[in-house]
Motif scaffolding. Structure first.
Motif, PDB file in Angstrom:
ATOM      1  N   GLY A  27     -35.880  -0.631 -12.311  1.00 39.40           N
ATOM      2  CA  GLY A  27     -36.853  -1.538 -11.719  1.00 39.40           C
ATOM      3  C   GLY A  27     -37.400  -0.998 -10.410  1.00 39.40           C
ATOM      4  N   LYS A  28     -38.470  -1.625  -9.943  1.00 37.42           N
ATOM      5  CA  LYS A  28     -39.116  -1.220  -8.706  1.00 37.42           C
ATOM      6  C   LYS A  28     -38.992  -2.330  -7.676  1.00 37.42           C
ATOM      7  CE  LYS A  28     -42.385   1.790 -11.117  1.00 37.42           C
ATOM      8  NZ  LYS A  28     -43.821   2.080 -11.400  1.00 37.42           N
ATOM      9  N   LEU A  29     -38.847  -1.922  -6.439  1.00 39.25           N
ATOM     10  CA  LEU A  29     -38.611  -2.877  -5.368  1.00 39.25           C
ATOM     11  C   LEU A  29     -39.741  -3.895  -5.249  1.00 39.25           C
ATOM     12  CD1 LEU A  29     -36.629  -3.629  -3.149  1.00 39.25           C
ATOM     13  CD2 LEU A  29     -37.756  -1.979  -1.655  1.00 39.25           C
ATOM     14  N   TRP A  30     -40.985  -3.454  -5.448  1.00 42.41           N
ATOM     15  CA  TRP A  30     -42.122  -4.350  -5.270  1.00 42.41           C
ATOM     16  C   TRP A  30     -42.142  -5.471  -6.317  1.00 42.41           C
ATOM     17  CZ3 TRP A  30     -45.878  -5.246  -8.932  1.00 42.41           C
ATOM     18  CH2 TRP A  30     -46.021  -4.308  -9.961  1.00 42.41           C
ATOM     19  N   HIS A  31     -41.393  -5.301  -7.403  1.00 46.24           N
ATOM     20  CA  HIS A  31     -41.335  -6.360  -8.417  1.00 46.24           C
ATOM     21  C   HIS A  31     -40.770  -7.656  -7.850  1.00 46.24           C
ATOM     22  CE1 HIS A  31     -41.179  -3.256 -11.975  1.00 46.24           C
ATOM     23  NE2 HIS A  31     -42.342  -3.301 -11.379  1.00 46.24           N
ATOM     24  N   LEU A  32     -40.001  -7.554  -6.759  1.00 45.63           N
ATOM     25  CA  LEU A  32     -39.462  -8.765  -6.144  1.00 45.63           C
ATOM     26  C   LEU A  32     -40.574  -9.632  -5.563  1.00 45.63           C
ATOM     27  CD1 LEU A  32     -36.386  -7.268  -4.226  1.00 45.63           C
ATOM     28  CD2 LEU A  32     -36.343  -8.595  -6.349  1.00 45.63           C
ATOM     29  N   GLY A  33     -41.655  -9.022  -5.122  1.00 44.13           N
ATOM     30  CA  GLY A  33     -42.759  -9.782  -4.527  1.00 44.13           C
ATOM     31  C   GLY A  33     -43.373 -10.776  -5.496  1.00 44.13           C
ATOM     32  N   PRO A  34     -43.890 -10.309  -6.653  1.00 45.34           N
ATOM     33  CA  PRO A  34     -44.451 -11.258  -7.626  1.00 45.34           C
ATOM     34  C   PRO A  34     -43.430 -12.259  -8.141  1.00 45.34           C
ATOM     35  CG  PRO A  34     -45.131  -9.006  -8.138  1.00 45.34           C
ATOM     36  CD  PRO A  34     -44.120  -8.907  -7.051  1.00 45.34           C
ATOM     37  N   LEU A  35     -42.179 -11.828  -8.324  1.00 43.41           N
ATOM     38  CA  LEU A  35     -41.178 -12.751  -8.849  1.00 43.41           C
ATOM     39  C   LEU A  35     -40.980 -13.930  -7.914  1.00 43.41           C
ATOM     40  CD1 LEU A  35     -38.096 -12.292 -10.881  1.00 43.41           C
ATOM     41  CD2 LEU A  35     -37.731 -13.363  -8.668  1.00 43.41           C
ATOM     42  N   TRP A  36     -40.815 -13.652  -6.615  1.00 44.70           N
ATOM     43  CA  TRP A  36     -40.569 -14.751  -5.689  1.00 44.70           C
ATOM     44  C   TRP A  36     -41.832 -15.491  -5.311  1.00 44.70           C
ATOM     45  CZ3 TRP A  36     -36.208 -16.580  -6.240  1.00 44.70           C
ATOM     46  CH2 TRP A  36     -35.111 -15.758  -6.507  1.00 44.70           C
ATOM     47  N   PHE A  37     -42.978 -14.812  -5.402  1.00 48.47           N
ATOM     48  CA  PHE A  37     -44.243 -15.520  -5.204  1.00 48.47           C
ATOM     49  C   PHE A  37     -44.430 -16.573  -6.286  1.00 48.47           C
ATOM     50  CE2 PHE A  37     -48.702 -16.125  -6.275  1.00 48.47           C
ATOM     51  CZ  PHE A  37     -49.246 -16.462  -5.047  1.00 48.47           C
ATOM     52  N   MET A  38     -44.277 -16.150  -7.537  1.00 47.32           N
ATOM     53  CA  MET A  38     -44.553 -17.063  -8.645  1.00 47.32           C
ATOM     54  C   MET A  38     -43.465 -18.112  -8.799  1.00 47.32           C
ATOM     55  SD  MET A  38     -47.071 -17.512 -10.573  1.00 47.32           S
ATOM     56  CE  MET A  38     -47.109 -19.213 -11.191  1.00 47.32           C
ATOM     57  N   ASN A  40     -42.221 -19.745  -6.472  1.00 44.36           N
ATOM     58  CA  ASN A  40     -42.637 -20.821  -5.576  1.00 44.36           C
ATOM     59  C   ASN A  40     -44.030 -21.352  -5.891  1.00 44.36           C
ATOM     60  OD1 ASN A  40     -40.934 -21.992  -3.719  1.00 44.36           O
ATOM     61  ND2 ASN A  40     -41.152 -20.380  -2.205  1.00 44.36           N
ATOM     62  N   ALA A  41     -44.876 -20.503  -6.470  1.00 47.61           N
ATOM     63  CA  ALA A  41     -46.265 -20.891  -6.706  1.00 47.61           C
ATOM     64  C   ALA A  41     -46.405 -21.658  -8.018  1.00 47.61           C
ATOM     65  CB  ALA A  41     -47.162 -19.647  -6.700  1.00 47.61           C
ATOM     66  N   PHE A 243     -41.953 -12.243   1.932  1.00 47.23           N
ATOM     67  CA  PHE A 243     -43.389 -12.517   1.889  1.00 47.23           C
ATOM     68  C   PHE A 243     -43.826 -13.066   0.536  1.00 47.23           C
ATOM     69  CE2 PHE A 243     -43.234  -9.604   5.536  1.00 47.23           C
ATOM     70  CZ  PHE A 243     -43.871 -10.415   6.467  1.00 47.23           C
ATOM     71  N   GLY A 244     -43.187 -12.629  -0.547  1.00 45.26           N
ATOM     72  CA  GLY A 244     -43.495 -13.212  -1.849  1.00 45.26           C
ATOM     73  C   GLY A 244     -43.192 -14.698  -1.871  1.00 45.26           C
ATOM     74  N   SER A 245     -41.984 -15.061  -1.468  1.00 46.58           N
ATOM     75  CA  SER A 245     -41.568 -16.453  -1.494  1.00 46.58           C
ATOM     76  C   SER A 245     -42.351 -17.300  -0.489  1.00 46.58           C
ATOM     77  CB  SER A 245     -40.069 -16.557  -1.201  1.00 46.58           C
ATOM     78  OG  SER A 245     -39.645 -17.897  -1.251  1.00 46.58           O
ATOM     79  N   TRP A 251     -48.710 -21.676   0.049  1.00 47.03           N
ATOM     80  CA  TRP A 251     -49.922 -21.948  -0.729  1.00 47.03           C
ATOM     81  C   TRP A 251     -49.818 -23.288  -1.456  1.00 47.03           C
ATOM     82  CZ3 TRP A 251     -52.805 -17.474  -3.597  1.00 47.03           C
ATOM     83  CH2 TRP A 251     -53.995 -17.948  -4.150  1.00 47.03           C
ATOM     84  N   LEU A 252     -48.742 -23.483  -2.198  1.00 51.00           N
ATOM     85  CA  LEU A 252     -48.630 -24.696  -3.014  1.00 51.00           C
ATOM     86  C   LEU A 252     -48.317 -25.926  -2.178  1.00 51.00           C
ATOM     87  CD1 LEU A 252     -48.982 -25.046  -6.120  1.00 51.00           C
ATOM     88  CD2 LEU A 252     -48.879 -22.698  -5.291  1.00 51.00           C
ATOM     89  N   MET A 253     -47.491 -25.775  -1.150  1.00 54.55           N
ATOM     90  CA  MET A 253     -47.203 -26.935  -0.294  1.00 54.55           C
ATOM     91  C   MET A 253     -48.457 -27.387   0.447  1.00 54.55           C
ATOM     92  SD  MET A 253     -43.516 -25.829   1.297  1.00 54.55           S
ATOM     93  CE  MET A 253     -42.345 -24.909   0.298  1.00 54.55           C
TER      94      MET A 253
END
Length: 483
Positions: A27-38, A40-41, A243-245, A251-253
């Protein structure tokens, strides 16, 4: 430590609470960004942004409370993320060095209740969105949502990461348009942006719920970073998670607060999203809700996955359990069944008190996150004898009284500051006009007390033992042997 010989069977993840050996890291480290963004989003997060508005706060101070609560709450959650690559273990099993082989059951029970509680809310909300757009029975859609989430959770880690990346890209388009529509087409009450209309109670209530919501993710974090190579840096792991989370949450809150300020007493999550979307163009509200349902399915799968790991951890405390595909299937199925029963039997009373549930989650996990982070970053500095975590007679003991005492002391210190709607308002909270500042009490009390109690731990000896066991640990991960 019993381990699985192969990481996959027919594409399904086999590993659960066991150590992930180095040659299976990927896996790639940047994959954590979209995972925690989505994570919460999704529109369940909207509910977190309503407290201040419903308690008489104005819009601008509600927005500031959301940002402040997210900035602080996500800080603690994101620091857990670095534990995954370094230890190769899911989050909750890491509680054993602090609380003991049996003592960790205390926090695992609370974690499992959280997973179930969020899934009840998420599946009902997704079913309502599908009922509004595609019609059909809400209860039928609850079953469908649960079934799809179960399949995703069973396939496991990789499919969850891929799904969250796909949903992130789609979210940016659909909710980007929706958010612009909300900002451009909706009108807000007079005084919404009056900085002079500050009220402590709704501000702190909003801040506390937001911080609690973000901290509640702490029990998930290493679950989704534990397959990453151990050479990834703590700083970058923290940044991608933080930053992902934080961005997804804010955004959603914020959307929730904007919609609640616009709709007033008539606000209902599904109805208000649909109406606001249709102001962009007819039918867009339905598009937003359909996509939102997919986001809720994905986070329901996250809860089943984490609930399964927590349940396996609990069972392993009483009877050594071999982490196999069968164990995953059984525990995911049980977690899904419990969530399904809860969702089918839930009433509007449960949904109305969802924010109280969020506060209770905050109270339960503030002391735990303080103890866990203090142990990892200050006391043991990331050095753990991983094989001993699975040894009921190992160096971490059956009862970790340092962690248990620090946890209970921190929780007890918070009680006078609790302010949970109509359920309970502590004397200190009453003196503050109903404002809840328990977050600022529990964190330092538990963290500092744990540090003080663990000054006698021989960390160097534990680190030497970890080095001695490292080769056997890797071998056991492939050979089904005790290291």
């Amino acid at each position: 430590m019993n381990q699985s010989a192969q990481p996959r069977v027919s594409g399904l993840e086999v590993r659960s609470i066991d150590y992930v050996p180095l040659d299976e890291r990927h896996g790639k480290l940047w994959h954590l960004g979209p995972l925690w963004f989505m994570s919460n989003a999704q529109i369940a997060t909207l509910a977190v942004g309503l407290i201040s508005i419903t308690e008489g706060g104005n819009l601008v101070w509600s927005l500031l409370a959301i940002v402040a609560g997210t900035v602080i709450g996500t800080f603690f959650m994101a620091f857990h993320s670095a534990q995954g690559p370094q230890l190769g273990l899911p989050q909750m099993i890491q509680s054993r060095p602090q609380f003991g082989y049996i003592g960790a059951l205390l926090v695992w029970l609370f974690a499992y209740v959280q997973y179930a509680g969020f899934n009840v809310f998420n599946s009902i909300l997704a079913a309502d969105a599908l009922h509004t757009t595609l019609h059909g029975s809400v209860k039928l859609w609850v079953v469908v949502v649960t079934a799809v989430a179960l399949v995703i959770a069973l396939v496991g880690y990789d499919i969850i990461h891929k799904a969250e990346r796909f949903l992130t890209y789609t979210f940016l388009v659909i909710f980007g348009i929706f958010t612009v529509g909300v900002l451009v087409t909706l009108h807000y009450p007079a005084g919404s942006f009056d900085l002079g209309a500050f009220k402590w109670t709704p501000f702190l209530a909003q801040f506390g719920v937001v911080a609690g919501y973000q901290i509640s993710w702490a029990i998930y974090v290493s679950d989704y970073s534990r397959y990453l190579p151990p050479h990834v840096t703590v700083r970058k792991t923290f940044y991608w998670t933080y930053f992902g989370s934080a961005l997804g949450g804010i955004w959603l809150m914020v959307l929730g607060t904007l919609l609640a300020a616009w709709a007033g007493k008539d606000f209902e999550t599904i109805t208000s999203i649909n109406a606001a979307g249709d102001k962009v163009f007819d039918g867009f509200g339905a598009i937003v809700l359909l996509f939102a349902a997919l986001g809720l399915v994905s986070v329901t799968a996250l809860n089943m996955y984490g609930g399964s790991l927590t349940l396996i951890s609990g069972i392993d405390s009483f009877k050594r359990i071999r982490p196999t595909l069968g164990a995953r299937l059984l525990t995911i199925g049980l977690t899904a069944a419990l969530s399904l029963i809860g969702a089918l039997s839930a009433t509007s009373h449960f949904l109305a008190n969802f924010n109280d549930f969020l506060l209770l989650v905050l109270y339960l996990f503030i002391p735990w996150t303080a103890v866990n982070l203090m142990d990892y970053y200050v006391v043991r500095r990331g050095h753990y004898a991983i094989a001993e975590i699975f040894n009921p007679h190992g160096i971490y003991g059956r009862w970790g009284w340092h962690g248990i005492i620090a946890y209970l002391a921190g929780f007890a210190a918070m009680i006078p500051f609790f302010s949970v709607g109509t359920l309970y308002v502590g004397p200190a909270a009453k003196a503050l006009g109903g404002a809840d500042i328990s977050l600022f009490i529990g964190l330092p009390v538990s963290g500092v007390l744990y540090w003080w109690l663990t000054r006698s731990i021989d960390v160097a000896a534990e680190a030497r033992l970890a080095e001695e066991e490292a080769e056997a640990l890797e071998r056991a991960a492939h050979d089904h042997q005790e290291p």
